[in-house]
Enzyme design. Structure first.
Site, PDB file in Angstrom:
ATOM      1  N   ASP A 187       0.237   8.285  -2.466  1.00 15.08           N
ATOM      2  CA  ASP A 187       0.565   8.975  -1.213  1.00 15.08           C
ATOM      3  C   ASP A 187       1.820   9.835  -1.342  1.00 15.08           C
ATOM      4  O   ASP A 187       2.586   9.980  -0.389  1.00 15.08           O
ATOM      5  CB  ASP A 187       0.796   7.959  -0.085  1.00 15.08           C
ATOM      6  CG  ASP A 187      -0.496   7.331   0.412  1.00 15.08           C
ATOM      7  OD1 ASP A 187      -1.574   7.721  -0.064  1.00 15.08           O
ATOM      8  OD2 ASP A 187      -0.416   6.448   1.280  1.00 15.08           O
ATOM      9  N   HIS A 223       7.828   8.354   0.063  1.00 19.18           N
ATOM     10  CA  HIS A 223       6.859   7.774   1.008  1.00 19.18           C
ATOM     11  C   HIS A 223       7.196   6.289   1.214  1.00 19.18           C
ATOM     12  O   HIS A 223       7.326   5.820   2.335  1.00 19.18           O
ATOM     13  CB  HIS A 223       5.468   7.960   0.435  1.00 19.18           C
ATOM     14  CG  HIS A 223       4.366   7.335   1.236  1.00 19.18           C
ATOM     15  ND1 HIS A 223       4.004   7.793   2.477  1.00 19.18           N
ATOM     16  CD2 HIS A 223       3.541   6.293   0.960  1.00 19.18           C
ATOM     17  CE1 HIS A 223       3.000   7.048   2.941  1.00 19.18           C
ATOM     18  NE2 HIS A 223       2.712   6.135   2.036  1.00 19.18           N
ATOM     19  N   ASP A 246      -3.371  -0.243   2.811  1.00 20.33           N
ATOM     20  CA  ASP A 246      -4.585   0.538   2.508  1.00 20.33           C
ATOM     21  C   ASP A 246      -4.697   0.856   1.016  1.00 20.33           C
ATOM     22  O   ASP A 246      -5.669   1.468   0.578  1.00 20.33           O
ATOM     23  CB  ASP A 246      -4.660   1.818   3.370  1.00 20.33           C
ATOM     24  CG  ASP A 246      -3.558   2.820   3.077  1.00 20.33           C
ATOM     25  OD1 ASP A 246      -2.371   2.429   3.093  1.00 20.33           O
ATOM     26  OD2 ASP A 246      -3.873   4.002   2.819  1.00 20.33           O
ATOM     27  N   HIS A 247      -3.696   0.422   0.234  1.00 23.45           N
ATOM     28  CA  HIS A 247      -3.719   0.609  -1.226  1.00 23.45           C
ATOM     29  C   HIS A 247      -3.806  -0.720  -1.974  1.00 23.45           C
ATOM     30  O   HIS A 247      -4.073  -0.737  -3.172  1.00 23.45           O
ATOM     31  CB  HIS A 247      -2.473   1.379  -1.685  1.00 23.45           C
ATOM     32  CG  HIS A 247      -2.381   2.748  -1.077  1.00 23.45           C
ATOM     33  ND1 HIS A 247      -2.496   3.913  -1.795  1.00 23.45           N
ATOM     34  CD2 HIS A 247      -2.224   3.132   0.218  1.00 23.45           C
ATOM     35  CE1 HIS A 247      -2.412   4.954  -0.979  1.00 23.45           C
ATOM     36  NE2 HIS A 247      -2.247   4.506   0.248  1.00 23.45           N
ATOM     37  N   HIS A 293      -5.700  10.168  -0.421  1.00 22.85           N
ATOM     38  CA  HIS A 293      -6.303  10.461   0.890  1.00 22.85           C
ATOM     39  C   HIS A 293      -6.949  11.841   0.956  1.00 22.85           C
ATOM     40  O   HIS A 293      -6.473  12.792   0.328  1.00 22.85           O
ATOM     41  CB  HIS A 293      -5.249  10.366   2.007  1.00 22.85           C
ATOM     42  CG  HIS A 293      -4.773   8.976   2.256  1.00 22.85           C
ATOM     43  ND1 HIS A 293      -5.434   8.094   3.089  1.00 22.85           N
ATOM     44  CD2 HIS A 293      -3.704   8.303   1.769  1.00 22.85           C
ATOM     45  CE1 HIS A 293      -4.775   6.949   3.117  1.00 22.85           C
ATOM     46  NE2 HIS A 293      -3.724   7.034   2.316  1.00 22.85           N
ATOM     47  N   HIS A 341       1.639  -0.281   0.401  1.00 25.02           N
ATOM     48  CA  HIS A 341       0.905  -0.206   1.672  1.00 25.02           C
ATOM     49  C   HIS A 341      -0.467  -0.878   1.582  1.00 25.02           C
ATOM     50  O   HIS A 341      -1.151  -0.794   0.563  1.00 25.02           O
ATOM     51  CB  HIS A 341       0.749   1.249   2.122  1.00 25.02           C
ATOM     52  CG  HIS A 341       2.007   1.813   2.715  1.00 25.02           C
ATOM     53  ND1 HIS A 341       2.232   3.156   2.838  1.00 25.02           N
ATOM     54  CD2 HIS A 341       3.106   1.186   3.222  1.00 25.02           C
ATOM     55  CE1 HIS A 341       3.428   3.347   3.403  1.00 25.02           C
ATOM     56  NE2 HIS A 341       3.976   2.172   3.631  1.00 25.02           N
ATOM     57  N   HIS A 367       1.743   1.894  -4.656  1.00 27.37           N
ATOM     58  CA  HIS A 367       2.775   1.428  -3.726  1.00 27.37           C
ATOM     59  C   HIS A 367       2.201   0.341  -2.832  1.00 27.37           C
ATOM     60  O   HIS A 367       1.003   0.085  -2.842  1.00 27.37           O
ATOM     61  CB  HIS A 367       3.381   2.588  -2.919  1.00 27.37           C
ATOM     62  CG  HIS A 367       2.442   3.223  -1.941  1.00 27.37           C
ATOM     63  ND1 HIS A 367       1.331   3.928  -2.318  1.00 27.37           N
ATOM     64  CD2 HIS A 367       2.454   3.268  -0.585  1.00 27.37           C
ATOM     65  CE1 HIS A 367       0.698   4.391  -1.250  1.00 27.37           C
ATOM     66  NE2 HIS A 367       1.359   3.991  -0.176  1.00 27.37           N
TER      67      HIS A 367
HETATM   68 FE    FE Z   1      -2.144   5.496   2.116  1.00 29.32          FE
HETATM   69 ZN    ZN Z   2       0.980   4.787   1.871  1.00 24.68          ZN
END
Ligand code: FE
Ligand code: ZN
Length: 257
Positions: free
Chosen positions: A131, A111, A59-60, A169, A57, A55
């Site tokens: 996530d 999410h 941090d990905h 995570h 985001h 996805h």
């Molecule tokens: Fe994340």
């Molecule tokens: Zn995420």
């Protein structure tokens, strides 16, 4: 089956490195940061052959730009993604051919709206779920609805019990503390807490989980169980009967926990 290794990133992210025995290259899932991936490749004398995104985001996806500058490789990810770096757009039913083995793509919004998961159906099945599904938890509903996330949980529920679950995570201890509040009498949650505490004391990942384990300990996979239903009713102070409402109440409780 694939050999899967965590590359830790940021505070609590794992960038999963996927390969096969004897293979001199890896694919990575959700490289939020390029640097730990480059160090891992260097230390192990490996090439990077593909990037899989679950996805949009940051941090990905934050490391994708730097990695594709260095390696001329495909970037798989959701067709509906607002992230612009995807070169192989995917939707439910699509298959990614990774080192000659198929990964099956499923859309699992909730999410985010663009979230997808990747399932490998080998002797030991494996799922890369970003996530959405966490050990004893699920992702926050940033863009999607409780109904969508419950449908995602139902998809995971239908996978074989021995499926290894690779989430992005390390949230296990916090999730388990919440799971124990929802189901104080669930002994599987109690013993999992002990197990995860000792892993974290030795700085080891608590992942992968398995679908069979999640069915026993994850409140978001257990919204048909009497104890979870009762806890959701108690939290919301009303007689919820609809499973989506029960799921939404548990999710809201977790937000405030
Ligand atoms: Fe994340
Ligand atoms: Zn995420």
């Amino acid at each position: 089956m694939f050999t899967v290794t965590p590359i830790p990133a940021f505070n609590d992210n794992y960038i999963w490195a996927i390969t096969l025995p004897e293979q001199m290259s890896i694919a990575v899932v959700d490289p939020g940061d390029a640097k730990p991936v480059l160090i891992y490749l260097d230390e192990n004398e490996l090439e990077l052959s593909a990037i899989l995104i679950t996805h949009h985001h940051n941090d990905h996806t934050g490391g994708v730009g730097e990695l594709v500058d260095r390696f001329n490789i495909p970037v798989y990810g959701p067709a509906s993604s607002p992230f612009k770096g995807i070169t192989r757009p995917l939707k439910s039913g699509d298959t990614v051919n990774l080192f000659n083995y198929p990964l099956h793509v499923q859309e699992v919004p909730g999410h985010t709206l663009d979230h997808i998961s990747y399932f490998s159906e080998q002797e030991l099945p494996q799922i890369f779920c970003g996530d959405t599904l966490f050990l004893a938890g699920c992702g926050r509903l940033f863009e999607g609805t409780a109904k969508q996330m419950l449908e995602a949980m139902n998809y995971f529920n239908g996978l074989p019990d021995n499926t290894e679950v690779y989430c992005t995570h390390e949230y296990s201890l916090a999730n388990l503390a919440f799971a124990a509040a929802v189901e104080p009498n669930n002994e599987d949650i109690g013993s999992k807490i002990g197990n995860c505490e000792s892993l974290r004391q030795h700085d080891k990942p608590t992942l992968p989980s398995s679908i069979g384990q999640e069915k026993k300990i994850n409140p978001f996979m257990r919204t048909q169980h009497q104890d979870v239903i009762r806890a959701a009713q108690q939290f919301s102070g009303s007689q919820l009967i609809d499973e989506v409402e029960i799921f939404a109440a548990i999710r809201e409780w977790k937000n405030q926990f």
